[in-house]
Design a protein around this motif. Structure first.
Motif, PDB file in Angstrom:
ATOM      1  N   ASN B  52      -2.591   2.616  -6.110  1.00 53.00           N
ATOM      2  CA  ASN B  52      -3.661   3.420  -5.511  1.00 53.00           C
ATOM      3  C   ASN B  52      -3.581   4.889  -5.926  1.00 53.00           C
ATOM      4  O   ASN B  52      -4.230   5.744  -5.339  1.00 53.00           O
ATOM      5  CB  ASN B  52      -3.691   3.280  -3.986  1.00 53.00           C
ATOM      6  CG  ASN B  52      -2.545   3.986  -3.310  1.00 53.00           C
ATOM      7  OD1 ASN B  52      -1.530   4.266  -3.936  1.00 53.00           O
ATOM      8  ND2 ASN B  52      -2.692   4.269  -2.037  1.00 53.00           N
ATOM      9  N   LEU B  54      -1.137   7.100  -5.694  1.00 56.55           N
ATOM     10  CA  LEU B  54      -0.180   8.036  -5.084  1.00 56.55           C
ATOM     11  C   LEU B  54       0.827   8.452  -6.154  1.00 56.55           C
ATOM     12  O   LEU B  54       1.276   9.587  -6.190  1.00 56.55           O
ATOM     13  CB  LEU B  54       0.530   7.380  -3.901  1.00 56.55           C
ATOM     14  CG  LEU B  54      -0.299   7.266  -2.611  1.00 56.55           C
ATOM     15  CD1 LEU B  54       0.425   6.429  -1.572  1.00 56.55           C
ATOM     16  CD2 LEU B  54      -0.608   8.637  -2.040  1.00 56.55           C
ATOM     17  N   PHE B  58       0.384  12.128  -6.202  1.00 57.86           N
ATOM     18  CA  PHE B  58       1.100  12.696  -5.069  1.00 57.86           C
ATOM     19  C   PHE B  58       2.514  13.096  -5.438  1.00 57.86           C
ATOM     20  O   PHE B  58       3.062  14.050  -4.916  1.00 57.86           O
ATOM     21  CB  PHE B  58       1.130  11.659  -3.945  1.00 57.86           C
ATOM     22  CG  PHE B  58       1.317  12.254  -2.607  1.00 57.86           C
ATOM     23  CD1 PHE B  58       0.231  12.761  -1.912  1.00 57.86           C
ATOM     24  CD2 PHE B  58       2.571  12.354  -2.047  1.00 57.86           C
ATOM     25  CE1 PHE B  58       0.396  13.340  -0.693  1.00 57.86           C
ATOM     26  CE2 PHE B  58       2.737  12.939  -0.824  1.00 57.86           C
ATOM     27  CZ  PHE B  58       1.646  13.435  -0.139  1.00 57.86           C
ATOM     28  N   PRO B  82      -5.947   9.326  -4.873  1.00 56.89           N
ATOM     29  CA  PRO B  82      -5.914   8.273  -3.848  1.00 56.89           C
ATOM     30  C   PRO B  82      -7.114   8.333  -2.902  1.00 56.89           C
ATOM     31  O   PRO B  82      -7.682   7.302  -2.556  1.00 56.89           O
ATOM     32  CB  PRO B  82      -4.614   8.560  -3.108  1.00 56.89           C
ATOM     33  CG  PRO B  82      -3.745   9.218  -4.102  1.00 56.89           C
ATOM     34  CD  PRO B  82      -4.651   9.982  -5.020  1.00 56.89           C
ATOM     35  N   ARG B  83      -7.513   9.551  -2.495  1.00 54.47           N
ATOM     36  CA  ARG B  83      -8.611   9.616  -1.520  1.00 54.47           C
ATOM     37  C   ARG B  83      -9.925   9.127  -2.106  1.00 54.47           C
ATOM     38  O   ARG B  83     -10.773   8.613  -1.394  1.00 54.47           O
ATOM     39  CB  ARG B  83      -8.760  11.024  -0.966  1.00 54.47           C
ATOM     40  CG  ARG B  83      -9.041  12.081  -1.988  1.00 54.47           C
ATOM     41  CD  ARG B  83      -9.368  13.396  -1.299  1.00 54.47           C
ATOM     42  NE  ARG B  83      -9.288  14.494  -2.246  1.00 54.47           N
ATOM     43  CZ  ARG B  83      -8.167  15.135  -2.550  1.00 54.47           C
ATOM     44  NH1 ARG B  83      -7.034  14.783  -1.953  1.00 54.47           N
ATOM     45  NH2 ARG B  83      -8.161  16.110  -3.421  1.00 54.47           N
ATOM     46  N   ASP B  84     -10.079   9.224  -3.441  1.00 57.17           N
ATOM     47  CA  ASP B  84     -11.313   8.740  -4.057  1.00 57.17           C
ATOM     48  C   ASP B  84     -11.314   7.223  -4.199  1.00 57.17           C
ATOM     49  O   ASP B  84     -12.339   6.615  -4.443  1.00 57.17           O
ATOM     50  CB  ASP B  84     -11.492   9.367  -5.442  1.00 57.17           C
ATOM     51  CG  ASP B  84     -11.446  10.881  -5.374  1.00 57.17           C
ATOM     52  OD1 ASP B  84     -12.053  11.425  -4.432  1.00 57.17           O
ATOM     53  OD2 ASP B  84     -10.784  11.507  -6.223  1.00 57.17           O
ATOM     54  N   ALA B  86     -10.027   5.343  -1.720  1.00 56.78           N
ATOM     55  CA  ALA B  86      -9.754   4.833  -0.376  1.00 56.78           C
ATOM     56  C   ALA B  86     -10.703   3.710   0.054  1.00 56.78           C
ATOM     57  O   ALA B  86     -10.353   2.903   0.899  1.00 56.78           O
ATOM     58  CB  ALA B  86      -9.797   5.968   0.642  1.00 56.78           C
ATOM     59  N   ASP B  87     -11.903   3.655  -0.530  1.00 66.55           N
ATOM     60  CA  ASP B  87     -12.816   2.582  -0.150  1.00 66.55           C
ATOM     61  C   ASP B  87     -12.480   1.280  -0.866  1.00 66.55           C
ATOM     62  O   ASP B  87     -12.917   0.214  -0.473  1.00 66.55           O
ATOM     63  CB  ASP B  87     -14.258   2.990  -0.483  1.00 66.55           C
ATOM     64  CG  ASP B  87     -14.379   3.394  -1.950  1.00 66.55           C
ATOM     65  OD1 ASP B  87     -13.467   4.086  -2.442  1.00 66.55           O
ATOM     66  OD2 ASP B  87     -15.360   2.995  -2.601  1.00 66.55           O
ATOM     67  N   PHE B  91      -3.522   1.165   1.839  1.00 64.28           N
ATOM     68  CA  PHE B  91      -2.070   1.220   1.704  1.00 64.28           C
ATOM     69  C   PHE B  91      -1.413   1.308   3.077  1.00 64.28           C
ATOM     70  O   PHE B  91      -1.799   2.129   3.899  1.00 64.28           O
ATOM     71  CB  PHE B  91      -1.724   2.454   0.857  1.00 64.28           C
ATOM     72  CG  PHE B  91      -0.260   2.788   0.797  1.00 64.28           C
ATOM     73  CD1 PHE B  91       0.629   1.932   0.182  1.00 64.28           C
ATOM     74  CD2 PHE B  91       0.218   3.964   1.340  1.00 64.28           C
ATOM     75  CE1 PHE B  91       1.979   2.244   0.116  1.00 64.28           C
ATOM     76  CE2 PHE B  91       1.561   4.286   1.287  1.00 64.28           C
ATOM     77  CZ  PHE B  91       2.442   3.424   0.664  1.00 64.28           C
ATOM     78  N   TYR B 111     -10.387   6.046  11.746  1.00 57.50           N
ATOM     79  CA  TYR B 111     -10.091   7.263  10.980  1.00 57.50           C
ATOM     80  C   TYR B 111     -10.537   7.189   9.511  1.00 57.50           C
ATOM     81  O   TYR B 111     -11.215   8.095   9.013  1.00 57.50           O
ATOM     82  CB  TYR B 111      -8.593   7.566  11.075  1.00 57.50           C
ATOM     83  CG  TYR B 111      -8.140   8.737  10.257  1.00 57.50           C
ATOM     84  CD1 TYR B 111      -8.427  10.034  10.664  1.00 57.50           C
ATOM     85  CD2 TYR B 111      -7.448   8.557   9.076  1.00 57.50           C
ATOM     86  CE1 TYR B 111      -8.025  11.115   9.904  1.00 57.50           C
ATOM     87  CE2 TYR B 111      -7.049   9.630   8.315  1.00 57.50           C
ATOM     88  CZ  TYR B 111      -7.326  10.907   8.732  1.00 57.50           C
ATOM     89  OH  TYR B 111      -6.936  11.969   7.969  1.00 57.50           O
ATOM     90  N   SER B 112     -10.194   6.089   8.823  1.00 59.69           N
ATOM     91  CA  SER B 112     -10.606   5.973   7.411  1.00 59.69           C
ATOM     92  C   SER B 112     -12.118   5.940   7.297  1.00 59.69           C
ATOM     93  O   SER B 112     -12.702   6.506   6.380  1.00 59.69           O
ATOM     94  CB  SER B 112     -10.053   4.700   6.787  1.00 59.69           C
ATOM     95  OG  SER B 112      -8.678   4.643   6.931  1.00 59.69           O
ATOM     96  N   GLU B 114     -14.299   7.309   9.229  1.00 59.36           N
ATOM     97  CA  GLU B 114     -14.818   8.664   9.393  1.00 59.36           C
ATOM     98  C   GLU B 114     -14.702   9.438   8.086  1.00 59.36           C
ATOM     99  O   GLU B 114     -15.619  10.125   7.664  1.00 59.36           O
ATOM    100  CB  GLU B 114     -14.054   9.400  10.489  1.00 59.36           C
ATOM    101  CG  GLU B 114     -14.275   8.853  11.874  1.00 59.36           C
ATOM    102  CD  GLU B 114     -13.496   9.625  12.928  1.00 59.36           C
ATOM    103  OE1 GLU B 114     -14.019   9.796  14.030  1.00 59.36           O
ATOM    104  OE2 GLU B 114     -12.356  10.061  12.644  1.00 59.36           O
ATOM    105  N   ASN B 115     -13.529   9.291   7.440  1.00 60.46           N
ATOM    106  CA  ASN B 115     -13.312  10.009   6.180  1.00 60.46           C
ATOM    107  C   ASN B 115     -14.272   9.563   5.090  1.00 60.46           C
ATOM    108  O   ASN B 115     -14.652  10.342   4.229  1.00 60.46           O
ATOM    109  CB  ASN B 115     -11.883   9.783   5.685  1.00 60.46           C
ATOM    110  CG  ASN B 115     -10.879  10.549   6.507  1.00 60.46           C
ATOM    111  OD1 ASN B 115     -11.209  11.569   7.090  1.00 60.46           O
ATOM    112  ND2 ASN B 115      -9.664  10.046   6.569  1.00 60.46           N
ATOM    113  N   LEU B 116     -14.637   8.277   5.139  1.00 61.73           N
ATOM    114  CA  LEU B 116     -15.518   7.767   4.098  1.00 61.73           C
ATOM    115  C   LEU B 116     -16.979   8.059   4.414  1.00 61.73           C
ATOM    116  O   LEU B 116     -17.863   7.693   3.640  1.00 61.73           O
ATOM    117  CB  LEU B 116     -15.309   6.261   3.929  1.00 61.73           C
ATOM    118  CG  LEU B 116     -13.909   5.846   3.470  1.00 61.73           C
ATOM    119  CD1 LEU B 116     -13.794   4.344   3.402  1.00 61.73           C
ATOM    120  CD2 LEU B 116     -13.584   6.450   2.116  1.00 61.73           C
ATOM    121  N   GLY B 117     -17.218   8.652   5.564  1.00 67.05           N
ATOM    122  CA  GLY B 117     -18.584   9.022   5.909  1.00 67.05           C
ATOM    123  C   GLY B 117     -19.456   7.837   6.285  1.00 67.05           C
ATOM    124  O   GLY B 117     -20.665   7.847   6.069  1.00 67.05           O
TER     125      GLY B 117
END
Lengths: 265, 526
Positions: B52, B54, B58, B82-84, B86-87, B91, B111-112, B114-117
């Motif tokens: 993913n 990291l 990271f 990684p955040r791009d 996430a969909d 992990f 939470y995820s 919300e982050n993905l809108g």
């Protein structure tokens, strides 16, 4: 209760505390903070963090007073003034400590407007560090005791500090990794379930605003009751309105006492 | 269709000399259930984190090659952080409690999203579906800090699954779970693979649980090429595998079995003598606890416990997550004052570090010195012992680590160092609280060897563990607790063999009384 109401409560308690050095205002405010912590605080490491804030408060009073003793030709007035200033800081710390145990640091994060998300995140992480560290300290102390190392003297400090800092670092990395992997900071953010602003939140907010207004009016109206007369030392006056405003800040505790779901916990 | 494609991936951590991933090329088909296996330090975590992104986004470090992921779109991990991703890929790290971001279970799962809108109405539905999929509807209002180990792991998986990823990565998802909890988590993962066609990739040491579920294995060994293929073949090449595979090797079966069912079919041809039973150890009693009642505030954890440990025995303390094992150990060391009841070590009150020593669940909370040897010497100095650190390290078989920094060791090695630093107190009673996290085969072998020799020198060991196979291998007696009471105790063969949940693989194949492949192999008569 809505996190915003708690935030208002804490700000109001803090503002009232810093306007006065009158022990007849400060001590009731200390009591209010304690009662709210006892009635609404969550259990676990947060509960312990309140005690640490109390200890820090007591330390502030002592150091503030001790510093004055170093001055040349001190008089009782100096000492009393210093002690009251120490008390003011101690009460401020206690209010913050109570807020720490009743609020969810990440709940505050969700309140913040989207563009403030990053600084708010940093702030909530910082807020959550105190309870986490306190929990780590007691775990490590215990673990070291089990192999015969009592962490009491300075020499044995590394046995406490190194594992606490290291596990803290490791946890921080895991958290950051996990937040990144879960899409944190991807841009457009939605909100799952905005917290509801209920009747209780309104009452707490009104009490908080009332306390701020009363304290503000007293401050700008040069109310003599705000300061403890130190030259010469005398009993301070007490304004019933101000005292009432302080006591009103304990409303969250009344709600908790009347809430059957908490009583069974 | 390929879901994950590694193409000539090499990676070196910053400040490291050796490559962790060396020219790895492999494809994982969509909908596979993949096991990543190998000793610690071989790069399992690195491999999983490379999927993913990291690694390297990271971690930094030297990276070459590419990892391509295919879902609705095709993306690679170099151009996408990684955040791009996430969909597409989720992990779950080894210690989920450190990875929780918010406080309430329901919010954690959202939470995820919300982050993905994700739109609020869609989000509501997804949260409900996820709660159902992992069977945690009852936990929705709880604070994540109050959950038991198994609940925590299921919540972490739910939180990862909520955005509907096509690939799910897990780092040792069952290492802290009791057998039933582990089984539940694995069954839930298998359902995801079957029903939704998700690709699941998990790193795991304890193969006896996962071997039957997975359909593909990635084998890693330090300094060797990564292999991928049929689990049986990969494990054969690594000469590892669950106890049934070890048995297969011992009795010379071609292509050792991976599951109890396989083994049972082939075992029909074996003729066995009656199981040899270890005589129970009959030394003089060292530690006696009677009528223990203990808890936290109004919450009672132990209701009425009697335990007696004798010289020279190794007792496995077993039971569900949250059954009270840790509380019992804390009472036995005098760390936790019971509400009623007594604990005595040879007629005296227990004194931690003096007549009883305990190695905590997280070895990291002990280690602070610059070298392994200094770590052990710190204990020796604290208890005023004249013994040498060398002897202690030798007993654990970790002499070669003496000048290494504890932080640079693998999880399994760190655990052995923590045990060494506790053992150095020379207390007659040694307690271990779940010494299994990150424990690979090699470290486990050393641990077993040490425990046996420590007990045979007249000391007493009690270990709380979920690892049934470890208990079967090393314990002379098993104490099983549930809801704060002892529900069974006796010789390992009797207690474990009888239990549908706690039975080791050999007992499942050959019936109660059989514990280890070595014991079975010795009893084969034809």
């Amino acid at each position: 209760m809505h996190q915003g109401a708690w935030l208002l409560w804490a700000l109001s308690g803090g503002l009232v505390a810093i306007t006065t050095t009158n022990p007849f205002y400060l001590l009731p405010l200390l009591g209010v903070a304690w009662v709210v912590h006892a009635a609404c605080g969550r259990t676990g490491p947060q509960a312990r963090s309140f005690r640490i804030f109390l200890i820090f408060g007591a330390l502030t009073i002592c150091t503030r007073t001790a510093l004055v003793l170093l001055l040349p030709d001190i008089q009782w007035g100096n000492i009393v003034e210093a002690a009251m200033e120490g008390l003011r800081l101690a009460v401020l710390l206690t209010v913050f400590g109570a807020y720490n145990t009743v609020s969810d640091p990440f709940g505050v994060l969700r309140l913040s407007p989207r563009r403030w998300h990053e600084p708010a995140l940093a702030a909530s992480l910082a807020l959550s560090i105190a309870p986490r560290t306190i929990a780590a300290v007691s775990t490590v102390r215990e673990a070291q005791r089990l192999r015969g190392i009592e962490v009491r003297r300075w020499r044995s400090l590394p046995a406490l500090a190194v594992p606490v800092l290291e596990t803290g670092m490791e946890e921080a990395v895991v958290l950051a990794e996990s937040m990144d992997a879960r899409g944190h900071g991807r841009g457009r953010r939605t909100r799952y379930r905005p917290e509801r602003w209920g009747r209780q939140a309104t009452v707490v907010a009104i009490a908080s605003l009332f306390a701020v207004l009363v304290a503000g009016a007293a401050l700008f109206g040069d109310d003599p009751s705000l300061a403890l007369p130190a030259w010469p030392i005398a009993w301070p006056e007490v304004s019933p309105v101000m005292l009432g405003a302080i006591v009103a800040l304990s409303v969250p505790a009344w709600f908790a006492a009347g809430d059957p779901s908490r009583a069974t916990q | 269709m390929t879901s994950v494609h590694f193409e000539r991936v090499s990676f070196t951590y910053p400040d490291a000399n050796e490559r962790v991933l060396d020219d790895v090329t492999l494809r994982i088909a969509e909908g596979s259930f993949v096991l990543v296996t190998g000793d610690t330090g071989a790069g399992k975590s690195t491999f999983i984190r490379a999927i993913n992104g990291l690694v390297p986004h990271f971690t930094g470090g030297e990276y070459s090659g590419s990892v391509t992921l295919r879902g609705d779109t095709i993306r690679n991990t170099l151009d996408n952080a990684p955040r791009d991703l996430a969909d597409l890929v989720a992990f779950v790290p080894q210690d989920p409690s450190a990875a929780f971001v918010v406080d309430r279970v329901e919010d954690e799962i959202a939470y995820s999203l919300e982050n993905l809108g994700v739109e609020r109405t869609v989000m509501r539905r997804r949260v409900e579906e996820t709660l159902d999929a992992l069977n945690i509807v009852g936990l929705r209002e709880r604070s994540v800090r109050t959950l038991s180990g198994g609940e925590r792991q299921r919540v972490a998986i739910a939180a990862a699954l909520a955005p509907g990823p096509r690939i799910l990565l897990l780092d040792e998802p069952t290492s802290q779970l009791d057998p039933q909890g582990a089984e539940d988590v694995l069954a839930a993962l298998q359902r995801l693979v079957h029903d939704l066609g998700i690709t699941v990739v998990l790193a795991e040491h304890r193969l006896e649980r996962v071997a039957g579920f997975v359909d593909l294995a990635v084998g890693m060994r330090r300094g060797e090429t990564v292999i991928i293929g049929d689990p049986a073949q990969v494990l054969e090449q690594l000469s590892s595998g669950p106890p049934v595979a070890r048995l297969g090797r011992l009795v010379g079966w071609s292509s050792p079995p991976l599951t109890v069912r396989d083994a049972r079919r082939r075992a029909q041809r074996l003729i066995l003598a009656a199981p040899s039973q270890d005589e129970s150890v009959a030394g003089s009693p060292v530690l006696t606890a009677s009528g223990l009642r203990a808890g936290y505030g109004r919450h009672l954890v132990l209701s009425d416990i009697d335990v007696s440990l004798v010289e020279g025995e190794i007792v496995a303390l077993m039971g569900r997550n949250g059954a009270g094992k840790t509380t019992l150990l804390r009472c036995l060391t005098g760390l936790h004052a019971p509400q009623s009841g007594t604990v005595e070590v040879r007629g005296e009150a227990p004194v931690a570090g003096h007549n009883v020593a305990l190695c905590p669940q997280r070895p990291e909370s002990l280690l602070f010195a610059e070298t392994v040897a200094a770590e052990v010497e710190a204990t020796l100095n604290a208890v005023g012992s004249q013994a040498s650190a060398t002897a202690v390290l030798d007993a654990l078989g970790i002499m070669e680590l003496r000048d290494r920094h504890p932080r640079d060791l693998s999880a399994g090695q760190r655990l052995l160092v923590a045990i060494a630093s506790v053992v150095a107190t020379d207390a007659p009673v040694l307690l271990l609280d779940e010494p299994t996290r990150g424990l690979d085969q090699e470290s486990k072998t050393r641990l077993v060897r040490f425990l046996r020799s420590w007990a045979s020198s007249g000391r007493t060991v009690m270990l709380a563990t979920h690892d049934v196979e470890l208990a079967a291998q090393v314990a002379t007696r098993v104490v099983m607790i549930a809801t704060g009471e002892v529900i069974a105790h006796g010789r390992s063969g009797d207690v474990l063999g009888d239990s549908p949940v706690f039975a080791p693989q050999m007992a499942r194949v050959f019936g109660p009384g059989w514990l280890t492949p070595e014991q079975v192999a010795a009893a084969v008569t034809s």
